[in-house]
Design a protein around this motif. Structure first.
Motif, PDB file in Angstrom:
ATOM      1  N   ARG B  10       8.325 -54.278  11.247  1.00 40.68           N
ATOM      2  CA  ARG B  10       8.552 -52.990  10.834  1.00 40.68           C
ATOM      3  C   ARG B  10       9.923 -52.712  10.726  1.00 40.68           C
ATOM      4  O   ARG B  10      10.642 -51.606  10.701  1.00 40.68           O
ATOM      5  N   LEU B  70      10.457 -52.682   3.694  1.00 41.83           N
ATOM      6  CA  LEU B  70       9.783 -52.598   4.666  1.00 41.83           C
ATOM      7  C   LEU B  70       8.969 -53.711   5.148  1.00 41.83           C
ATOM      8  O   LEU B  70       8.184 -53.813   4.212  1.00 41.83           O
ATOM      9  N   ASP B  71       8.896 -54.283   6.158  1.00 37.44           N
ATOM     10  CA  ASP B  71       8.118 -55.265   6.621  1.00 37.44           C
ATOM     11  C   ASP B  71       8.310 -56.393   5.773  1.00 37.44           C
ATOM     12  O   ASP B  71       7.317 -57.046   5.292  1.00 37.44           O
ATOM     13  N   TYR B  75       9.577 -51.324  -0.505  1.00 34.46           N
ATOM     14  CA  TYR B  75       9.601 -50.221  -0.157  1.00 34.46           C
ATOM     15  C   TYR B  75      10.336 -49.230  -0.822  1.00 34.46           C
ATOM     16  O   TYR B  75      11.526 -49.095  -1.013  1.00 34.46           O
ATOM     17  N   PRO B  77       9.617 -45.609  -2.077  1.00 31.94           N
ATOM     18  CA  PRO B  77       8.529 -44.595  -1.911  1.00 31.94           C
ATOM     19  C   PRO B  77       8.852 -43.772  -3.135  1.00 31.94           C
ATOM     20  O   PRO B  77      10.090 -43.468  -3.565  1.00 31.94           O
ATOM     21  N   GLU B  82       4.569 -40.393   0.392  1.00 31.30           N
ATOM     22  CA  GLU B  82       4.379 -41.888   0.590  1.00 31.30           C
ATOM     23  C   GLU B  82       5.236 -42.446   1.479  1.00 31.30           C
ATOM     24  O   GLU B  82       4.451 -43.266   2.204  1.00 31.30           O
ATOM     25  N   ALA B  83       6.311 -42.054   1.819  1.00 32.04           N
ATOM     26  CA  ALA B  83       7.200 -42.670   2.834  1.00 32.04           C
ATOM     27  C   ALA B  83       6.293 -42.385   4.152  1.00 32.04           C
ATOM     28  O   ALA B  83       6.309 -43.278   5.073  1.00 32.04           O
ATOM     29  N   ARG B  85       3.072 -41.986   4.612  1.00 27.40           N
ATOM     30  CA  ARG B  85       2.171 -43.046   4.894  1.00 27.40           C
ATOM     31  C   ARG B  85       2.521 -44.134   5.336  1.00 27.40           C
ATOM     32  O   ARG B  85       1.739 -45.124   5.838  1.00 27.40           O
ATOM     33  N   ARG B  86       3.707 -44.555   4.855  1.00 23.50           N
ATOM     34  CA  ARG B  86       4.127 -45.896   5.296  1.00 23.50           C
ATOM     35  C   ARG B  86       4.713 -45.997   6.589  1.00 23.50           C
ATOM     36  O   ARG B  86       5.279 -47.177   6.925  1.00 23.50           O
ATOM     37  N   GLY B  87       4.909 -44.890   7.311  1.00 24.19           N
ATOM     38  CA  GLY B  87       5.165 -44.671   8.476  1.00 24.19           C
ATOM     39  C   GLY B  87       6.908 -44.136   8.972  1.00 24.19           C
ATOM     40  O   GLY B  87       7.295 -44.246   9.857  1.00 24.19           O
TER      41      GLY B  87
END
Ligand SMILES: Nc1ncnc2c1ncn2[C@@H]1O[C@H](COP(=O)(O)OP(=O)(O)OP(=O)(O)O)[C@@H](O)[C@H]1O
Ligand SMILES: [Mg+2]
Lengths: 391, 508
Positions: B10, B70-71, B75, B77, B82-83, B85-87
């Motif tokens: 993360r 990200l991960d 990433y 967005p 969208e950001a 949604r990706r946490g």
């Protein structure tokens, strides 16, 4: 920034495309050839000086209503009472013209009857607008609601008037007043058409609004719409703002009432307002609350109506009310563009200085094609930065 | 900055991010690694690019160049949702709650499950609130909450939405120490569960209190990147704004006659506690501090003093003028006004120049339109950056907007007779805050009656000669600065002092 501009053009283009598609589909659906329809539309607008004159005649009332609505809409005061104000203005103008004419023994000169009609119309429309303003200030009655309801009241009053004190002595199919004295009629500006001197009035009002746009009062109204406390600091109290802006729109609508009687119909008819009040609001928004935009939009609306009649007669099957549908689609499109522009990041636009091209400036919603400096669309204004956190 | 492999999933990493607004380069080649389970403080002077970087991370702005992962995966967005949604979620500097809706409704509007029912949403928010040990009314329109409560509400909505990376842009600027304490405990608890928090702040003690990692921005460039531990406040401050000038020395000022006075004020509003018989006198040359926890009536009192709210009882007089003057009359009589929320007093769509000139459009204006050289001089005097008169105010960073407001109220007005300021240094970096305090003191020295209200005691103590404490809409203490120990005022702010009349200075 270039990409943003491109997006805006794309949006505008898709609105135009949507209008064409909807119009084409409706014509096909009515069983006619869209090309014939289009030809009829163009002919309806331009085939004779008379037709051109009709476009101008139709644009005058819409333009005046829209122009005088600018202050109210700028301040976020949503008055939809132009219909009723036109009616009352028309009644008072007609009544006053007959009364004064009688005073002169039926031979009053034009120099008397014109100003009398103008002033009486303005007074009637203005008074009709002050009522909802009073309700809004005194008891916070929503002005959209009150003006809308007062429109019905005015229409009823007109019907009663045309059957009683202003009814023509002659036998007529529809209720109407007697014909106005010849001297009260607005003379034609272009011979052979109904285009009258009211056209000049539109130009005068447009110029006045243009100058007013740069005034301190105009700034105060802009602030009033979104920054109530700051507006108080500037002296734009709620009562002052509501009364003054509603009064201006009422005066304009009242004058339109007089113009429709003295310039177009020669008498007071039940249909005197004919939806002009509502078209005026649409045109004001379509024109982006800028004088030039509004004049163009008014011409466009009027041309659409005149062209649709041409289309009806050319195709025989397409009803002229197709113009209403097209206007509707157009308005939805404009609303979409405006909503898109509320997004602050989306409205990065250079301002007219030397190094303008690379000056990053975020301005509130500005309709395409208007050139005012800080024109803003109602309600959007400063929310740019303050979305929702309204005081 | 080592990241263990299992946490790797993360990590948000930004590499060489640049962002320009026209010719203004807000970010230049900035890199940042946000670890899970840690509080990452992002600091820097006003206009350094903190908010811009945060917006890039949260998908609100797109970088001009640079990449993010990200991960380990790309990433980029397209927008905020969208950001989310990706946490990755963010609470912006300018609050974005819908004023007409309650917090519960706001949550239903933005929350992940759009169809979630109201009862469970409410329960979720209530639980989040109690974990953060704060109390905010969940059911009234957010427009009627105080700014501090709206700020907390916005954070709570974001927390309830659930994110593995939470970006808070100056969440504490409008909060008092009480709320900040609870909030930080909650953030720490979240971190222990693996959430990453990016915290933007101008308060260095907060950095020392909660931050694990630290990124310092200066003029759009990253000048420090690393662990926050082991850095002294002074060092961080130097990294941020360079060497600070010594604080303005306190010189005793001769007090003149009473300039601003209020008698027996009783007033109500939806936004604040009712005022209950408030008396106040401020003399020429005096700086009066008004302390009290948020929502104790300070805001309403300033609204009444400024002519925005008509009191039900009592009168306000400025400079011996007629009592009960309107806001515009008070403006023309020389009353400066810096409200708690700068957005109430600035028009973002207008240029800096038009904002500074706004009072020349007032009815019966005494201030005249200033010419371009004057405007530029004003902007420079208050260090508004960029000092470009034709720039729209919305293009300024939060702190620079605050400076712009101060420039209009304290600089452009012809010699204010009185100043009403609520939290005048909110959102300012230390240097700018010190400069504004200096301005307030200058105004007092020039004979103005200055009122500085805040729910942040330090703000009040920094400049005030005399301190009035409000609690529950009443004045519960009135002390000269010399007697105003933090302890004494703290007790009064908590309502612990008995109802001693204001004149009586012998508090228990
Ligand atoms: N929409 C915009 N248009 C033009 N310039 C902008 C815009 N947004 C930010 N900027 C500029 O980018 C720079 C960085 O702004 P940013 O808001 O990131 O600063 P900040 O570090 O958050 O400052 P503060 O502490 O005052 O909030 C500033 O110079 C600002 O003027
Ligand atoms: Mg910021």
């Amino acid at each position: 920034m270039r990409s943003l501009d491109r997006q805006r053009w794309l949006l505008t283009a898709s609105v135009v495309a949507a209008v064409l598609v909807v119009a084409g589909a409706l014509i096909l659906f009515a069983g006619a050839d869209p090309l014939v329809g289009l030809q009829g539309l163009v002919e309806g607008v331009s085939s004779s000086p008379y037709r051109v004159g009709e476009v101008l005649v139709g644009a005058v009332p819409i333009g005046i209503v829209a122009l005088t609505l600018i202050p109210a809409l700028r301040a976020g005061v949503f008055s939809v009472g132009a219909e009723g104000q036109i009616i009352v203005g028309a009644i008072t103008a007609t009544g006053a013209v007959f009364a004064i004419d009688q005073l002169f023994g039926g031979a009053a000169p034009s120099v008397v009857l014109w100003p009398v009609g103008l002033l009486a119309g303005a007074a009637g429309g203005g008074a009709m607008a002050l009522l909802p303003a009073f309700l809004a200030v005194r008891w916070r009655v929503n002005e959209i609601l009150s003006t809308l309801l007062l429109n019905y009241l005015a229409a009823g009053f007109l019907g009663w008037t045309l059957r009683t004190w202003l009814a023509t002595p002659e036998e007529t199919a529809t209720p109407q007043s007697a014909k106005l004295p010849e001297a009260a009629a607005l003379p034609a500006l272009i011979p052979g058409t109904r285009a009258h001197w009211g056209i000049l009035l539109v130009i005068v009002i447009a110029v006045l609004v243009f100058l007013w746009n740069r005034s301190a009062a105009s700034t105060r109204l802009t602030v009033f719409a979104t920054r109530p406390k700051l507006a108080l600091r500037l002296g734009a109290t709620r009562s002052r703002t509501v009364y003054s802006t509603m009064l201006v729109s009422g005066l304009g609508a009242g004058v339109v009432g007089w113009i429709q009687v003295a310039g177009v119909n020669d008498r007071l008819l039940n249909s005197v307002s004919g939806g002009v009040g509502f078209s005026g609001i649409a045109v004001a928004l379509l024109g982006g609350l800028a004088p030039i935009g509004i004049v163009l939009a008014a011409l466009f609306f009027s041309a659409l109506a005149a062209g649709a009649v041409g289309m009806q007669s050319a195709t025989g099957t397409v009803p002229a009310s197709i113009a209403e549908v097209i206007k509707g689609v157009l308005l939805i499109g404009v609303a979409c563009i405006a909503a898109y522009q509320r997004n602050p990041a989306a409205v990065v636009r250079p301002v007219g200085t030397k190094d303008a091209a690379d000056e990053p400036v975020v301005l509130s919603a500005e309709p395409p094609g208007t050139a005012g400096d800080h024109e803003t669309t109602i309600g959007t204004l400063a929310e740019a930065e303050n979305e929702g956190g309204r005081p | 900055m080592t990241v263990s492999p299992q946490e790797m999933d993360r990590v948000v990493e930004a590499r060489s991010i640049s962002k320009s607004f026209g010719p203004v380069a807000a970010l230049r080649d900035v890199s940042m690694v946000v670890r899970p389970g840690a509080v990452h403080a992002l600091v820097g002077e006003n206009g350094a690019g903190k908010s811009t970087l945060a917006k890039v991370l949260a998908g609100i702005e797109r970088p001009s160049s640079g990449t993010m992962t990200l991960d380990g995966a790309v990433y980029a967005p397209r927008d905020r949702s969208e950001a989310k949604r990706r946490g990755i979620n963010m609470v912006p500097q300018q609050l974005s709650l819908v004023g007409e809706l309650s917090l519960v409704e706001n949550y239903l509007l933005v929350g992940p499950r759009r169809l979630a029912n109201r009862r469970s949403a409410r329960a979720l928010l209530a639980e989040t609130l109690s974990r953060a040990r704060v109390e905010v009314d969940l059911d009234v329109p957010t427009a009627s909450l105080t700014q501090a409560h709206r700020q907390l509400g916005e954070i709570v909505v974001a927390l309830a939405e659930g994110a593995h990376t939470l970006i808070l842009d100056e969440p504490t600027a409008s909060l008092g120490p009480l709320e900040v304490g609870g909030l930080f405990e909650h953030l720490r608890a979240l971190c222990d569960l693996g959430t990453a928090v990016v915290l933007i702040t101008h308060r260095l003690d907060e950095v020392r209190q909660v931050a694990d990692d630290l990124t310092v921005l200066s003029h759009g460039e990253g000048v420090h990147n690393g662990s926050a531990a082991g850095l002294a406040s002074g060092e961080i401050a130097r990294l941020m704004v360079g060497e600070l000038p010594p604080p303005v020395a306190r010189v005793p000022r001769a007090l003149g006659g009473v300039v601003l006075s209020a008698r027996g004020l009783v007033a109500g509003s939806t936004r604040d506690t009712r005022l209950d018989d408030v008396d106040l006198e401020v003399r020429s040359g005096e700086i009066l501090g008004i302390a009290g926890v948020a929502g104790s009536g300070q805001n309403l009192l300033l609204d009444v003093l400024g002519g925005f709210v008509e009191p039900e009882q009592g009168t306000v007089t400025l400079d011996g003028g007629a009592p009960g003057a309107s806001a515009v009359a008070l403006l023309n009589a020389g009353l400066a006004w810096i409200p708690e929320e700068r957005s109430e007093a600035l028009v973002p769509g207008l240029s800096l120049r038009d904002n500074l000139n706004l009072y020349s459009t007032a009815v019966g204006a005494v201030s005249t339109e200033r010419t371009l050289p004057h405007i530029t001089a004003d902007l420079q005097a208050f260090d508004v950056r960029p000092a470009r008169p034709e720039l729209a105010a919305a293009g300024l960073s939060g702190g620079n907007q605050q400076k712009l407001l101060a420039a209009r109220e304290l600089g452009a007005l012809p010699e204010p007779r009185a100043v009403l300021a609520y939290g005048p240094t909110q959102g300012l970096d230390q240097r700018a805050a010190q400069a504004i305090r200096g301005r307030l003191i200058d105004q007092a020295a020039a004979g103005a009656a200055v009122v500085v209200a805040s729910h942040d005691l330090e703000e009040v103590l920094a400049v005030a000669d005399r301190i009035v404490v409000m609690f529950g809409g009443r004045v519960v203490a009135d002390l000269p600065a010399a007697d105003a120990t933090t302890d004494r005022i703290g007790r009064a702010m908590a309502g612990l002092a008995d109802d001693t009349p204001p004149a009586d200075k012998d508090l228990p």
